[in-house]
Enzyme design. Structure first.
Site, PDB file in Angstrom:
ATOM      1  N   PRO A   1     -15.309  44.643  -6.344  1.00 48.04           N
ATOM      2  CA  PRO A   1     -14.290  45.436  -6.923  1.00 48.04           C
ATOM      3  C   PRO A   1     -12.915  44.925  -7.149  1.00 48.04           C
ATOM      4  O   PRO A   1     -12.314  44.392  -5.907  1.00 48.04           O
ATOM      5  CB  PRO A   1     -14.326  46.614  -6.255  1.00 48.04           C
ATOM      6  CG  PRO A   1     -15.133  46.298  -4.962  1.00 48.04           C
ATOM      7  CD  PRO A   1     -16.008  45.067  -5.535  1.00 48.04           C
ATOM      8  N   ASN A   2     -12.116  44.975  -8.045  1.00 47.26           N
ATOM      9  CA  ASN A   2     -10.803  44.747  -8.398  1.00 47.26           C
ATOM     10  C   ASN A   2     -10.466  43.237  -8.620  1.00 47.26           C
ATOM     11  O   ASN A   2      -9.187  42.988  -8.846  1.00 47.26           O
ATOM     12  CB  ASN A   2      -9.811  45.241  -7.142  1.00 47.26           C
ATOM     13  CG  ASN A   2      -9.757  46.729  -7.092  1.00 47.26           C
ATOM     14  OD1 ASN A   2      -9.733  47.365  -8.092  1.00 47.26           O
ATOM     15  ND2 ASN A   2     -10.279  47.128  -5.898  1.00 47.26           N
TER      16      ASN A   2
ATOM     17  N   ARG B   1      -1.733  41.358  -9.899  1.00 49.64           N
ATOM     18  CA  ARG B   1      -1.075  41.998  -8.832  1.00 49.64           C
ATOM     19  C   ARG B   1      -1.337  41.173  -7.662  1.00 49.64           C
ATOM     20  O   ARG B   1      -2.057  40.406  -7.463  1.00 49.64           O
ATOM     21  CB  ARG B   1      -1.433  43.338  -8.579  1.00 49.64           C
ATOM     22  CG  ARG B   1      -1.265  44.378  -9.410  1.00 49.64           C
ATOM     23  CD  ARG B   1      -1.175  45.694  -9.124  1.00 49.64           C
ATOM     24  NE  ARG B   1      -0.418  46.557 -10.193  1.00 49.64           N
ATOM     25  CZ  ARG B   1      -1.281  47.061 -11.313  1.00 49.64           C
ATOM     26  NH1 ARG B   1      -2.358  46.729 -11.185  1.00 49.64           N
ATOM     27  NH2 ARG B   1      -0.551  47.846 -11.948  1.00 49.64           N
TER      28      ARG B   1
ATOM     29  N   TYR C   1      -3.168  36.396  -3.575  1.00 49.46           N
ATOM     30  CA  TYR C   1      -4.551  35.963  -4.470  1.00 49.46           C
ATOM     31  C   TYR C   1      -4.269  35.049  -5.669  1.00 49.46           C
ATOM     32  O   TYR C   1      -4.970  34.378  -6.283  1.00 49.46           O
ATOM     33  CB  TYR C   1      -5.213  37.109  -5.253  1.00 49.46           C
ATOM     34  CG  TYR C   1      -5.708  38.050  -4.154  1.00 49.46           C
ATOM     35  CD1 TYR C   1      -6.646  37.849  -3.290  1.00 49.46           C
ATOM     36  CD2 TYR C   1      -5.164  39.539  -4.162  1.00 49.46           C
ATOM     37  CE1 TYR C   1      -7.192  38.748  -2.335  1.00 49.46           C
ATOM     38  CE2 TYR C   1      -5.838  40.436  -3.199  1.00 49.46           C
ATOM     39  CZ  TYR C   1      -6.600  40.021  -2.239  1.00 49.46           C
ATOM     40  OH  TYR C   1      -7.148  40.768  -1.434  1.00 49.46           O
TER      41      TYR C   1
ATOM     42  N   ASN D   1     -18.377  37.114  -3.820  1.00 46.99           N
ATOM     43  CA  ASN D   1     -17.573  37.589  -3.031  1.00 46.99           C
ATOM     44  C   ASN D   1     -17.468  39.266  -3.272  1.00 46.99           C
ATOM     45  O   ASN D   1     -17.309  39.667  -4.130  1.00 46.99           O
ATOM     46  CB  ASN D   1     -16.064  37.050  -3.792  1.00 46.99           C
ATOM     47  CG  ASN D   1     -14.894  37.502  -3.169  1.00 46.99           C
ATOM     48  OD1 ASN D   1     -14.735  38.549  -2.326  1.00 46.99           O
ATOM     49  ND2 ASN D   1     -13.737  36.686  -3.728  1.00 46.99           N
TER      50      ASN D   1
ATOM     51  N   ALA E   1     -13.884  44.233  -1.321  1.00 52.61           N
ATOM     52  CA  ALA E   1     -13.861  45.293  -0.445  1.00 52.61           C
ATOM     53  C   ALA E   1     -14.976  45.693   0.017  1.00 52.61           C
ATOM     54  O   ALA E   1     -14.981  46.144   1.331  1.00 52.61           O
ATOM     55  CB  ALA E   1     -12.972  46.455  -0.903  1.00 52.61           C
TER      56      ALA E   1
ATOM     57  N   GLU F   1     -21.061  33.464   0.958  1.00 52.26           N
ATOM     58  CA  GLU F   1     -19.972  34.362   0.762  1.00 52.26           C
ATOM     59  C   GLU F   1     -18.726  33.788   0.771  1.00 52.26           C
ATOM     60  O   GLU F   1     -18.523  32.915   1.280  1.00 52.26           O
ATOM     61  CB  GLU F   1     -19.989  35.044   2.168  1.00 52.26           C
ATOM     62  CG  GLU F   1     -19.082  36.460   2.193  1.00 52.26           C
ATOM     63  CD  GLU F   1     -18.994  37.204   3.629  1.00 52.26           C
ATOM     64  OE1 GLU F   1     -19.830  36.631   4.421  1.00 52.26           O
ATOM     65  OE2 GLU F   1     -18.153  37.978   3.874  1.00 52.26           O
TER      66      GLU F   1
ATOM     67  N   HIS G   1     -14.554  34.344   0.108  1.00 52.04           N
ATOM     68  CA  HIS G   1     -13.090  35.151  -0.037  1.00 52.04           C
ATOM     69  C   HIS G   1     -12.174  34.222  -0.322  1.00 52.04           C
ATOM     70  O   HIS G   1     -11.936  32.958   0.306  1.00 52.04           O
ATOM     71  CB  HIS G   1     -12.899  35.772   1.367  1.00 52.04           C
ATOM     72  CG  HIS G   1     -14.014  36.745   1.838  1.00 52.04           C
ATOM     73  ND1 HIS G   1     -14.060  37.831   1.152  1.00 52.04           N
ATOM     74  CD2 HIS G   1     -15.042  36.511   2.577  1.00 52.04           C
ATOM     75  CE1 HIS G   1     -15.469  38.630   1.381  1.00 52.04           C
ATOM     76  NE2 HIS G   1     -15.786  37.675   2.402  1.00 52.04           N
TER      77      HIS G   1
ATOM     78  N   ARG H   1      -6.063  38.478   8.273  1.00 56.88           N
ATOM     79  CA  ARG H   1      -5.279  39.700   7.628  1.00 56.88           C
ATOM     80  C   ARG H   1      -5.723  40.804   8.625  1.00 56.88           C
ATOM     81  O   ARG H   1      -5.822  40.918   9.549  1.00 56.88           O
ATOM     82  CB  ARG H   1      -6.124  39.878   6.281  1.00 56.88           C
ATOM     83  CG  ARG H   1      -5.758  38.499   5.482  1.00 56.88           C
ATOM     84  CD  ARG H   1      -6.042  38.904   4.114  1.00 56.88           C
ATOM     85  NE  ARG H   1      -5.467  39.940   3.262  1.00 56.88           N
ATOM     86  CZ  ARG H   1      -5.778  40.251   1.888  1.00 56.88           C
ATOM     87  NH1 ARG H   1      -6.821  39.932   1.534  1.00 56.88           N
ATOM     88  NH2 ARG H   1      -5.119  41.666   1.627  1.00 56.88           N
TER      89      ARG H   1
END
Ligand code: CA2
Length: 147
Positions: free
Chosen positions: A11-12, A19, A24, A75, A78, A99, A101, A108
């Site tokens: 998601p996103n 943004r 990112y 990835n 969330a 995986e 990221h 974080r």
């Protein structure tokens, strides 16, 4: 024939470049797709790249990968920090998975520091931006020649 790898983004991630560039970067999701296809070709792999904002859709795609793809790069965004469903799906198909990221989740917020997904993956790559996908594909390419 190049081996087929399914690359899933959660998601996103479709908002990349629009943004939070300080986290990112400024490159867009279309740029990411292009880089993944180029990296796959360098490793003599063929990537199918998909993005969804929906957990069940990601689970469906993982299940459908069985018998269709030789490995998965994911990835989960969330869902990394919440999804037993994605963990179970990856375990169920038993395809080699890596995986990725973009950000260094271990540095974080506390809630981003735990991944439900890592136990089903042969490696977790964090904090290398788009290059993380290239590294994930390299790991799968190495794993698949020895299999
Ligand atoms: O660092 C990563 O790749 C993450 O998987 C990205 C997820 C985040 O929830 C994970 O903790 C770490 C967020 C992806 C959302 O990406 C955006 C990009 C641009 C604008 C807004 C969100």
């Amino acid at each position: 024939m190049p081996k087929k790898i399914l690359v899933l983004n959660g998601p996103n991630l479709n908002l990349l470049g629009r943004r939070e560039p300080e986290i990112y970067g400024r490159a867009t999701y279309a740029d990411l797709e292009r880089e993944i296809h180029a990296a796959a070709a360098r490793w003599r792999l063929a990537a199918t790249v998909k993005q969804s904002n929906h957990e069940g859709v990601l689970v469906d795609w993982i299940q459908a990968a069985d018998g269709e793809f030789a490995g998965i790069v994911i990835n989960p965004a969330a869902y990394t920090h919440t999804s037993v469903a994605i963990l179970d799906a990856l375990k169920a198909v038993a395809l080699p998975a890596v995986e990725v990221h973009l950000s260094a989740i271990e540095t974080r917020e506390k809630f981003r520091q735990h991944s439900y997904i890592s136990p089903a993956c042969l490696a977790t790559i964090t904090g290398h931006g788009f290059a993380g996908y290239d590294e994930a594909l390299a790991l799968l390419a190495a794993k698949l020649v020895t299999n």
